[in-house]
Design a protein around this motif. Sequence first.
Motif, short mmCIF file in Angstrom:
data_model
loop_
_atom_site.label_atom_id
_atom_site.label_comp_id
_atom_site.label_asym_id
_atom_site.label_seq_id
_atom_site.Cartn_x
_atom_site.Cartn_y
_atom_site.Cartn_z
N THR A 17 -2.81 2.56 13.54
CA THR A 17 -2.31 2.59 12.17
C THR A 17 -1.28 3.72 12.08
O THR A 17 -1.06 4.46 13.05
CB THR A 17 -3.45 2.87 11.17
N LEU A 18 -0.68 3.86 10.90
CA LEU A 18 0.38 4.85 10.72
C LEU A 18 -0.08 6.26 11.08
O LEU A 18 0.62 7.03 11.73
CB LEU A 18 0.87 4.79 9.27
N LYS A 19 -1.32 6.59 10.67
CA LYS A 19 -1.85 7.93 10.93
C LYS A 19 -2.09 8.15 12.41
O LYS A 19 -1.76 9.20 12.96
CB LYS A 19 -3.15 8.13 10.16
N GLU A 20 -2.67 7.16 13.05
CA GLU A 20 -2.96 7.28 14.47
C GLU A 20 -1.65 7.36 15.26
O GLU A 20 -1.56 8.09 16.25
CB GLU A 20 -3.79 6.08 14.95
N GLU A 21 -0.65 6.63 14.77
CA GLU A 21 0.64 6.62 15.45
C GLU A 21 1.32 7.98 15.33
O GLU A 21 2.04 8.41 16.23
CB GLU A 21 1.52 5.53 14.84
N ASN A 59 0.79 -1.24 0.00
CA ASN A 59 0.00 0.00 0.00
C ASN A 59 0.82 1.28 0.00
O ASN A 59 0.37 2.30 -0.47
CB ASN A 59 -0.91 0.03 1.22
N LYS A 60 2.02 1.24 0.55
CA LYS A 60 2.76 2.48 0.75
C LYS A 60 3.66 2.83 -0.43
O LYS A 60 4.22 3.91 -0.48
CB LYS A 60 3.60 2.38 2.02
N VAL A 61 3.82 1.92 -1.37
CA VAL A 61 4.67 2.21 -2.53
C VAL A 61 3.78 2.41 -3.75
O VAL A 61 2.59 2.12 -3.72
CB VAL A 61 5.69 1.07 -2.77
N ASP A 62 4.39 2.90 -4.85
CA ASP A 62 3.58 3.21 -6.02
C ASP A 62 3.16 1.96 -6.79
O ASP A 62 2.09 1.93 -7.38
CB ASP A 62 4.35 4.16 -6.93
N GLY A 63 4.02 0.97 -6.81
CA GLY A 63 3.67 -0.25 -7.52
C GLY A 63 4.36 -1.44 -6.89
O GLY A 63 5.46 -1.31 -6.37
N SER A 64 3.72 -2.59 -6.91
CA SER A 64 4.34 -3.77 -6.32
C SER A 64 3.86 -5.01 -7.03
O SER A 64 2.80 -5.02 -7.66
CB SER A 64 4.02 -3.85 -4.84
N GLY A 103 12.89 1.21 1.84
CA GLY A 103 11.95 1.92 0.99
C GLY A 103 10.77 1.09 0.53
O GLY A 103 9.78 1.63 0.04
N MET A 104 10.85 -0.23 0.67
CA MET A 104 9.72 -1.07 0.28
C MET A 104 8.57 -0.89 1.29
O MET A 104 7.41 -0.87 0.92
CB MET A 104 10.13 -2.53 0.19
N GLY A 105 8.95 -0.74 2.55
CA GLY A 105 7.94 -0.58 3.60
C GLY A 105 7.25 0.76 3.53
O GLY A 105 6.03 0.86 3.59
N ASP A 124 5.49 -3.75 4.26
CA ASP A 124 4.43 -2.74 4.20
C ASP A 124 4.27 -2.15 5.60
O ASP A 124 3.87 -2.85 6.52
CB ASP A 124 3.12 -3.39 3.72
N TYR A 125 4.62 -0.88 5.72
CA TYR A 125 4.66 -0.25 7.04
C TYR A 125 3.34 0.47 7.29
O TYR A 125 3.02 1.43 6.60
CB TYR A 125 5.83 0.73 7.07
N ASP A 126 2.59 0.00 8.26
CA ASP A 126 1.34 0.71 8.58
C ASP A 126 1.13 0.76 10.08
O ASP A 126 0.09 0.36 10.59
CB ASP A 126 0.15 0.06 7.87
N GLY A 127 2.11 1.26 10.79
CA GLY A 127 1.99 1.43 12.23
C GLY A 127 2.12 0.13 13.00
O GLY A 127 2.07 -0.95 12.43
N ASN A 128 2.30 0.26 14.31
CA ASN A 128 2.36 -0.87 15.23
C ASN A 128 3.31 -1.98 14.79
O ASN A 128 2.96 -3.15 14.79
CB ASN A 128 0.94 -1.44 15.40
N MET A 129 4.53 -1.59 14.41
CA MET A 129 5.48 -2.56 13.92
C MET A 129 5.96 -3.52 15.00
O MET A 129 6.26 -4.68 14.73
CB MET A 129 6.67 -1.85 13.29
N THR A 130 6.03 -3.04 16.24
CA THR A 130 6.52 -3.89 17.33
C THR A 130 5.69 -5.17 17.42
O THR A 130 6.23 -6.27 17.49
CB THR A 130 6.41 -3.15 18.67
N ASP A 131 4.37 -5.00 17.45
CA ASP A 131 3.50 -6.15 17.65
C ASP A 131 3.62 -7.14 16.50
O ASP A 131 3.74 -8.34 16.72
CB ASP A 131 2.03 -5.69 17.76
N ILE A 132 3.62 -6.63 15.30
CA ILE A 132 3.61 -7.53 14.16
C ILE A 132 4.97 -8.25 14.01
O ILE A 132 5.03 -9.43 13.71
CB ILE A 132 3.14 -6.81 12.87
N VAL A 133 6.05 -7.52 14.28
CA VAL A 133 7.38 -8.15 14.19
C VAL A 133 7.50 -9.22 15.28
O VAL A 133 8.01 -10.32 15.04
CB VAL A 133 8.50 -7.11 14.30
#
Lengths: 221, 298
Positions: free
Chosen positions: B217-221, A12-17, B79-81, B136-145
């Motif tokens: 989520t990322l925004k809430e964080e 979701n955070k990148v332009d294409g995957s 940069g992928m996240g 894919d980084y969308d907040g709360n990374m500690t829990d998911i990792v």
Amino acid sequence: MVLPEYQTSLLNKVDGSSTISIGEVKVICSVTGPIEAKPRQELPTQCAIEVNIRPEVGVGSTREKNMEDKLRVVLNGTINKFQYPRQLIQVHLHIISKSQATENNLKDLHACINGAYLALIDANISLLSSFLSTYAVINDDRLIFNPTSEQIQSSISHHLVCFDIKSGRADELLFVDSVGEFTEGELMTVLDQSIEEIESMNKIVRKTITEKVSRDYIWKY
Amino acid sequence: MSTNEHQFLLKALEEGLRLDGRKPMQMRPLNIEVGPDYGQMLVTLGDAKVVVRISSEIVTPYEDRPFEGIFQVSSELDGMGHPSFNEASHRQEEEVMLSRLIEKAIRRSNALDLESLCIIAGQKCWSVRADVHIIDYDGNMTDIVCIGVIAGLLHFKKPDISIRNGTVILHDMSEREPVPLSVLHIPICVTFQIYSSGSMEDNVKGDGREFVIVDATLKEEALTQGTITLTLNSNKELCQMSKSGGINLEVDEILSLTNEAQIIVDDFTKYIKDTIKKDEELRVNPLQKELQVVNSRE
């Protein structure tokens, strides 16, 4: 012909995957761009292309650097770089599971090239042409496309061929990488057969891409 | 984030509403996709995704710890996240916090029995490595990792070994059934974000009202005013509690958060165990099952 399994737009955070599985090899690819380039990357008339490949275990080594360089050759020839002056297109690849045949990295690179193509399309990056690659081995004087790891291990020579595709026809040879012992004639046969392989692969890939694009652009005018 | 959006989000959170329609104490759906190899999985929590890979090799143990194996966790953000992680400065802080918390939650709570990784004291031991890549980084990374690493460890199997006259023989996976790691308990991190309706002054005086949400989520964080991470296991043991800075929180509030976390932990523990058991059943060779002479021990 064994068709690779693939899926696009999973991040979701990148332009294409994209993610692509060819046999036991699985790769995730993401494309971000065009974005602002760092000062040292910036080129005045065209975009810079950054390629990062991460192995399944640990941090990247010379093996991954070597693959990055080869993939960059393909991307340099196909991305419409002059469309994005002074910008950056970033391609990240993560090899989720690598080839069991560790003699060479061609099977992994094969997955990376095709994965990058799908992710670039997903990111709506302007391309000069489509491109696809094939991987073939010569085993007992037979030419085998998409070999299994047993076939790779017992083969004498390995060839990775990448063609650009214009109007459904394989046009120019973008990249070829061969490992092992082979004659000039054998290489020519590989190239000839690869054209057919790539063209038939393109028909199927193109169909799914057309479907994807019409799904993505629901607001037609 | 614009001031408008910031205020809107805060106001909504204060009323117990979240952008994705969750309740304040509701986690995003967890999904674990097990790969073809042992210790290989894709963990999804809502939109956040991590790829986990557990690997092992035989090495010489540390000189000061001759009876223990080695366990390393390496988590990578790139940069992928999220494209903002291209800048090393932005990445570094997140990475350090993440690795410290995971280190405390899993390594220091002794979730993996390091002594069982010893092969010959002072000479040979297993080194287990967990590679976590945040795709894919969308907040709360500690829990998911944390979920990814512990699920990976539970799923992973290392090849069997035998020792003859001081030489270690490594048996191929097809020759002898691989052995699972000895995981002593399943610690799971639950991270809460704390917000305050009043000013900082109200919070210190105890006038303001605090509200807490789980699994931001990322925004809430991004607009959080305080973070607290609790690590528990299904035996109701608190393995770790970390609250670095941020607004004040009453003790009874923390206690009630622990109870909330316990429910989530029990739920996730069950899900992880079920997923791994299901995968295990799929891997059993039907012929081998038929040829087995011993009764199942369950």
